[in-house]
Design a protein around this motif. Sequence first.
Motif, PDB file in Angstrom:
ATOM      1  N   VAL A 195       0.816  -1.125   0.078  1.00 20.13           N
ATOM      2  CA  VAL A 195       0.087   0.031  -0.020  1.00 20.13           C
ATOM      3  C   VAL A 195       0.840   1.460  -0.073  1.00 20.13           C
ATOM      4  N   ASN A 225      -0.435   4.145   1.270  1.00 18.57           N
ATOM      5  CA  ASN A 225      -1.059   5.005   2.435  1.00 18.57           C
ATOM      6  C   ASN A 225       0.069   5.842   3.045  1.00 18.57           C
ATOM      7  N   LYS A 226       0.134   7.083   3.336  1.00 19.44           N
ATOM      8  CA  LYS A 226       0.907   7.893   4.503  1.00 19.44           C
ATOM      9  C   LYS A 226       0.363   7.375   5.849  1.00 19.44           C
ATOM     10  N   ALA A 250      -7.080  11.485   5.856  1.00 16.51           N
ATOM     11  CA  ALA A 250      -8.268  10.752   5.185  1.00 16.51           C
ATOM     12  C   ALA A 250      -7.524   9.226   4.713  1.00 16.51           C
ATOM     13  N   ASP A 251      -6.569   9.066   4.039  1.00 18.74           N
ATOM     14  CA  ASP A 251      -6.136   7.993   3.541  1.00 18.74           C
ATOM     15  C   ASP A 251      -5.126   7.250   4.580  1.00 18.74           C
ATOM     16  N   GLY A 252      -4.706   7.500   5.721  1.00 19.63           N
ATOM     17  CA  GLY A 252      -3.921   6.827   6.759  1.00 19.63           C
ATOM     18  C   GLY A 252      -4.145   6.143   7.561  1.00 19.63           C
ATOM     19  N   VAL A 312      -8.091   4.953   7.440  1.00 19.24           N
ATOM     20  CA  VAL A 312      -8.499   3.477   6.459  1.00 19.24           C
ATOM     21  C   VAL A 312      -8.431   2.414   7.136  1.00 19.24           C
ATOM     22  N   GLU A 320      -5.664   9.026  15.265  1.00 20.57           N
ATOM     23  CA  GLU A 320      -5.393  10.250  14.349  1.00 20.57           C
ATOM     24  C   GLU A 320      -4.515  11.166  15.190  1.00 20.57           C
ATOM     25  N   GLN A 363      -8.622  -3.563  -8.147  1.00 20.71           N
ATOM     26  CA  GLN A 363      -7.403  -3.366  -7.127  1.00 20.71           C
ATOM     27  C   GLN A 363      -6.383  -4.271  -7.263  1.00 20.71           C
ATOM     28  N   GLU A 422      -2.808  -2.997  -8.179  1.00 27.43           N
ATOM     29  CA  GLU A 422      -2.078  -2.251  -7.607  1.00 27.43           C
ATOM     30  C   GLU A 422      -0.852  -3.069  -6.702  1.00 27.43           C
TER      31      GLU A 422
END
Length: 376
Positions: A195, A197-198, A202-204, A208, A224, A299, A302
């Motif tokens: 993945v 994602n950082k 919102a995508d962390g 997620v 968060e 998916q 990816e």
Amino acid sequence: MKKILIAPNSFKGALTAEEVAQAIETGLKASKIQAELIKFPIADGGDHTSYLLSKHLKGKMEKRAVKGVYLQDTEASYALLDKGKTAIIEVAETTGFKSISGKLRSPIESSSYGLGELIKYNLDQGVLDFIICLGGSASVDGGIGMLQALGMEFLDKAGKAINATSKNYRDIKSFSLDKLKRISQDARFTVLCDVENKLLGADGAAAVFGPQKGASPEDVKALEAFLGYFDKLTEEIIGKSLNSVIGGGAAGGLGAAFIVFLNADIKKGAAYFFELTKIEDQVKNVDWVITGEGSIDSQSLEGKAPVVLAELARKHNKPIIGLAGNIPLKIDKKLQDYFAALLSIGNRPEDLEDAIQHTADNLTRTAKQLGLLLSR
């Protein structure tokens, strides 16, 4: 005589990659196809990666008692390669779903401490090369559990070392890397992560992956805030941002912790698995490739194992067929272009639980029909 490479990934929750390969082989043999069948189960850095790498590379599996994701006692399996010089550790075994006994809890209760314990034990045995598989994590602790097990000290306002968690993070005013560096300075870490994602946003890791690990909306906000605090503190003390790491949100922030504090290299899981096992040599020398996974969809583009394998097959002009429990009604053109055919193994409408129970039989039936077709 035709040569067919049977190289599936696991069907998650149903069959291991080995079991999938066996079911496909059984079906092909039932078709009486005249072909040499070569089984080569694959993985992508998730569950079972250590076992399959051990099998393909003639390593050995070991077990060690460590703390699980909720700090309960658990037993973690891991692989040793190169005569004990390289350890392959799956996060799922120490701080993941495999380590859970009883019900899933909020990830605020989670810790990656057991992962650090297992790394530390192997370091003490003289292991210096580590392959860490991030799939299957149930923690969202930013790696602070692991880091503490490896010697990193979190300090309060009085400069006293404390047991830092995602609950008491506001008591952390600083940290010391002295013991961590002494323990791990000669070690080399390769982290398998699929993945991008950082850590934050919102995508962390919290937003997620938190809900997948049992986090409520309130938990997500709390996690968060904790991860943001840890990132800010890290930047203030060592001038590095955890949130700048591509893939840093993987495994609840372990991706970022490995890169920033342990200077790890991050690799795509399936591609690295294929590199280590030299599966390309197998692909070159067969007539057909059959792969599979629980779901092959957009998916999968990816970096999922079936598509990465399909890239190798295309490179050598070998047709490849994908079998899956789920194939989308409308197949993405880019996805379709990788495969000669994508086939769903389902034989009737049924709910997911029943479909999982019938996976082996459905694979065998589909493979038999495929064998009959390829025999013509």
